[in-house]
Design an enzyme around this catalytic site. Structure first.
Site, PDB file in Angstrom:
ATOM      1  N   GLU A 243       0.825  -1.219   0.000  1.00 20.40           N
ATOM      2  CA  GLU A 243       0.000   0.000   0.000  1.00 20.40           C
ATOM      3  C   GLU A 243       0.861   1.272   0.000  1.00 20.40           C
ATOM      4  O   GLU A 243       0.758   2.104   0.898  1.00 20.40           O
ATOM      5  CB  GLU A 243      -0.954  -0.016   1.187  1.00 20.40           C
ATOM      6  CG  GLU A 243      -1.902  -1.217   1.146  1.00 20.40           C
ATOM      7  CD  GLU A 243      -2.942  -1.213   2.258  1.00 20.40           C
ATOM      8  OE1 GLU A 243      -2.663  -0.692   3.345  1.00 20.40           O
ATOM      9  OE2 GLU A 243      -4.041  -1.752   2.029  1.00 20.40           O
ATOM     10  N   ARG A 293      -6.579 -11.347  -5.137  1.00 19.12           N
ATOM     11  CA  ARG A 293      -5.804 -10.783  -4.018  1.00 19.12           C
ATOM     12  C   ARG A 293      -5.473 -11.760  -2.878  1.00 19.12           C
ATOM     13  O   ARG A 293      -4.343 -11.736  -2.380  1.00 19.12           O
ATOM     14  CB  ARG A 293      -6.529  -9.537  -3.497  1.00 19.12           C
ATOM     15  CG  ARG A 293      -5.947  -9.003  -2.211  1.00 19.12           C
ATOM     16  CD  ARG A 293      -6.441  -7.617  -1.900  1.00 19.12           C
ATOM     17  NE  ARG A 293      -6.290  -7.332  -0.494  1.00 19.12           N
ATOM     18  CZ  ARG A 293      -6.668  -6.215   0.095  1.00 19.12           C
ATOM     19  NH1 ARG A 293      -7.248  -5.257  -0.633  1.00 19.12           N
ATOM     20  NH2 ARG A 293      -6.509  -6.018   1.377  1.00 19.12           N
ATOM     21  N   ASP A 322      -8.144  -8.874   4.544  1.00 17.94           N
ATOM     22  CA  ASP A 322      -7.813  -7.740   5.399  1.00 17.94           C
ATOM     23  C   ASP A 322      -8.807  -7.587   6.543  1.00 17.94           C
ATOM     24  O   ASP A 322      -9.676  -6.718   6.488  1.00 17.94           O
ATOM     25  CB  ASP A 322      -7.809  -6.446   4.556  1.00 17.94           C
ATOM     26  CG  ASP A 322      -7.330  -5.265   5.356  1.00 17.94           C
ATOM     27  OD1 ASP A 322      -6.840  -5.479   6.473  1.00 17.94           O
ATOM     28  OD2 ASP A 322      -7.449  -4.128   4.862  1.00 17.94           O
ATOM     29  N   GLU A 350     -12.043  -1.900  12.712  1.00 14.92           N
ATOM     30  CA  GLU A 350     -12.117  -1.219  11.417  1.00 14.92           C
ATOM     31  C   GLU A 350     -13.310  -1.682  10.582  1.00 14.92           C
ATOM     32  O   GLU A 350     -14.078  -0.871  10.086  1.00 14.92           O
ATOM     33  CB  GLU A 350     -10.812  -1.468  10.658  1.00 14.92           C
ATOM     34  CG  GLU A 350     -10.807  -0.873   9.274  1.00 14.92           C
ATOM     35  CD  GLU A 350      -9.485  -1.083   8.552  1.00 14.92           C
ATOM     36  OE1 GLU A 350      -8.559  -1.670   9.130  1.00 14.92           O
ATOM     37  OE2 GLU A 350      -9.395  -0.627   7.392  1.00 14.92           O
TER      38      GLU A 350
HETATM   39  C1  GCU Z   1      -5.901  -1.953   6.106  1.00 15.90           C
HETATM   40  C2  GCU Z   1      -6.233  -0.603   6.656  1.00 15.90           C
HETATM   41  C3  GCU Z   1      -5.097   0.360   6.500  1.00 15.90           C
HETATM   42  C4  GCU Z   1      -3.823  -0.256   7.079  1.00 15.90           C
HETATM   43  C5  GCU Z   1      -3.576  -1.603   6.449  1.00 15.90           C
HETATM   44  C6  GCU Z   1      -2.403  -2.359   7.052  1.00 15.90           C
HETATM   45  O1  GCU Z   1      -5.820  -1.893   4.714  1.00 15.90           O
HETATM   46  O2  GCU Z   1      -7.384  -0.095   6.024  1.00 15.90           O
HETATM   47  O3  GCU Z   1      -5.439   1.540   7.183  1.00 15.90           O
HETATM   48  O4  GCU Z   1      -2.759   0.577   6.850  1.00 15.90           O
HETATM   49  O5  GCU Z   1      -4.688  -2.414   6.633  1.00 15.90           O
HETATM   50  O6  GCU Z   1      -2.653  -3.342   7.740  1.00 15.90           O
HETATM   51  O7  GCU Z   1      -1.265  -1.991   6.848  1.00 15.90           O
END
Ligand code: GCU
Length: 615
Positions: A243, A293, A322, A350
């Site tokens: 990410e 994914r 996730d 979350e």
């Molecule tokens: C999820 C989450 C993110 C976080 C990511 C992670 O995607 O929405 O906010 O950074 O997990 O575990 O790194």
């Protein structure tokens, strides 16, 4: 007992509000026992004897009371176990007690500006205005709460390390980190720090290539300086090539090469490198139906088994996607026998109601740990649900999940009902039976309205609260269910994406076939028509309708039951939780209507029981 209706004592009502300040766990154990026994009005004597090994303790009965034998910080765990049992009117645990996992970690996702990524309980109590800035008394209260359930390691900062946080290990900040570590140490808690893989390139070098000698020397030097200040630092936590975070891919290197370089900087100091495996293509084109994914982490890491140094720990989320409400275990948790691994759970709600809706994680953890090949996993971590709200978790009842996590990490087993009861008996003793029941039901209620048969990501983009059935459908994140007018779900069997082949038998066979796949995961693994017959004879779409009607009623029920507890709950707690249950009931109605309408519009099949589905 010293109940406080602001929730700040959490489950420690048998102790005074201020946590003592001490330099050793032994001193702390004695002081907590002295104060706790007085507050509980107990006349027993408790002797504390330092003779055991590290974290273990043993409580035995004497003529006048008890004796706790143990090491540093074992005796402190013994002291809390004893006080907790006495406060619940039970016998303290007997015999030698030792933790299953050597490190029981809490990962905070706090940013230096004081915000918390996926935080639902206020702001950070570690950081303010781009500095480590904390109230030592509050940190001691926090540390005591963690120690009382055996959590012994924390990372205060977000895994998404963005400037200025990439300077956390630099001089100036290190002295503040040291001050934090010094407060935590007597509570048996060690610090772990999230780092940015590209740090050297922001601080003096023009590269962060892990095979570059200057880069390795930079890390060795920086790490040495940090260990000078904090000799018991547990190590580093890294989110790399995930990410938008930088990582070895930038330099054409493998994750083993990247991780080993960092691990070698930590090795002389006894530190560990926790390397997260949340690596997938976050720029997928929704028209690409080949990339799947959940397959990504296993595909990436499993060929590298045996290539990681022995102080590298791969940190793997419980599910392959996730932290959704319902996911199978990540297949990577079964793999890589020659690599050390940590299970990563999420306490922050979350995708599970954001500490507005009630979702006690105990049953979910029980399910996870029961099926986990424990011998293949050496460490455990959970993403924190804490913030600076006076009750720590926003929702007072969300404390129960933190409690259950600590107990699970210590025991290496989750007994969700027992842990919920312990929490309720110490926190809301007059309503403990009812509250235990509500906690135990909460996950199933939430799942009924928010995650039909294992489909994830029906949430609103970014915020992840509330329904949006196509919010992630045409986006870049690889989170699709691909509903059309006939069917929904991804075929992940060996006829489809082949994801099921990543599991060992018998799981592979079980998941591969829709007839044997657990119903709760049916649409995670399979693509099925709306009229697919379920085991009980209902059609798939009818099951979705029924679940959503029932889930919304379940949320109303939680609210109604809470109202009946009014006289048994401290007023402040009662009011705070009441307003959350009201919001949850409204949220559940919205989920019911949005999801049912979506399935109705797609399938054209009405509700067999003729209830109102919005047009
Ligand atoms: C999820 C989450 C993110 C976080 C990511 C992670 O995607 O929405 O906010 O950074 O997990 O575990 O790194």
């Amino acid at each position: 007992m010293g109940f406080r209706s602001d929730g700040s004592l959490a489950w420690l009502a048998y102790l005074p509000g201020e946590a003592p300040s001490a330099t050793t766990s032994m001193e702390l154990a004695r002081e907590e026992l002295r104060q706790g026994l007085r507050q509980l009005r107990r006349a027993e004597t408790v002797d504390v004897i330092a003779d055991g090994q590290g974290q273990a303790y043993a409580i035995s009965k004497t003529d006048t009371g008890y004796v706790i034998n143990g090491g540093e910080p074992g005796v402190l765990y013994g002291a809390y176990a004893l006080l907790s049992a006495l406060s619940r009117g039970e016998q303290p645990p007997e015999g030698l007690r030792e933790p299953h996992f050597p490190l029981r970690i809490l990962n905070h996702w706090d940013n230096m500006d004081g915000t918390i990524e996926r935080g639902y309980a206020g702001r950070s109590f570690f950081f303010k205005k781009n500095h480590l800035s904390f109230d030592p008394a509050r940190i001691r209260q926090y540390a005591r709460m963690l120690a009382s359930v055996g959590i012994n390691c924390i990372s205060p900062n977000n895994v998404n390390v963005r400037p200025p946080m990439d300077g956390l290990l630099m001089q100036g900040n290190v002295s503040e980190l040291k001050a934090l570590a010094d407060i935590l140490r007597p509570f048996g808690i060690r610090l772990l720090v999230s780092i940015d893989f590209s740090m050297p390139s922001h601080h003096g070098l023009n590269t962060a290539d892990p095979l570059n000698e200057e880069v390795a020397a930079w890390w060795a030097r920086t790490t040495g300086e940090v260990y000078c200040a904090i000799p018991d630092l547990a190590g580093y936590l890294v989110k790399a090539d995930s990410e938008y975070r930088p990582g070895p891919f930038t330099y054409g290197r493998t994750h083993a090469q990247g991780a080993n370089m960092l691990a070698r900087a930590l090795k002389p100091h006894g530190g560990l490198l926790f390397w997260r495996c949340f690596v997938y293509n976050h720029k997928q084109d929704w028209r690409d139906t080949v990339t799947d994914r959940p397959k990504a982490a296993f595909e990436h890491y499993s060929p590298q088994d045996g290539q990681f140094d022995d102080n590298v720990v791969l940190q793997i989320k419980n599910g392959p996607l996730d932290f959704q409400v319902r996911e199978p275990l990540s297949p990577l948790l079964f793999a890589m026998p020659r690599t050390r691994k940590a299970l990563e759970l999420q306490l922050a709600q979350e995708y599970t109601g954001q500490q507005i809706d009630l979702f006690y994680h105990g049953p979910q953890y029980e399910d996870i740990i029961e099926h986990l090949p424990l011998g293949n996993i050496q460490y455990i971590a959970a993403v924190s649900n804490l913030g600076d709200d006076s009750n720590w978790c926003g929702h007072d009842l969300a404390q129960a999940s933190l409690y259950a996590y600590g107990r699970t990490a210590w025991e290496g087993a989750c007994r969700a009902q027992e842990f919920a009861r312990e929490w309720a008996q110490t926190t809301l003793p007059e309503a403990s039976e009812e509250v235990t029941g509500m906690l135990m039901r909460s996950g199933a209620v939430y799942e009924q309205y928010a995650a039909p048969l294992g489909i994830g990501f029906l949430v609103r983009p970014n915020s992840h609260y509330g329904p949006s059935p196509e919010g992630y459908e045409f986006d870049l994140w690889g989170t699709y269910h691909r509903a059309n007018q006939h069917e929904i779900g991804i075929d992940r069997s060996t006829n489809g994406s082949g994801y099921t082949a990543q599991y060992p038998q018998p799981l592979m066979g079980l998941y591969n076939n829709p007839d044997t796949c657990p119903e709760k995961l049916l649409l995670f693994f399979h693509r099925l028509p709306y009229d697919h017959p379920m085991a009980d004879g209902r059609s798939l779409v009818q099951r979705v309708y029924d679940d959503h009607f029932e889930g919304a009623l379940g949320a109303e029920d939680l609210l109604a039951q809470w109202k009946q507890l009014k006289n048994k709950i401290p007023e402040g707690t009662y009011e705070r939780v009441l307003s959350r249950f009201e919001r949850q009931a409204a949220n559940a109605r919205e989920w019911r209507d949005v999801i049912n309408t979506y399935f109705y519009r797609k399938s054209g099949i009405g509700d067999a029981r003729g209830r109102l589905i919005h047009p």
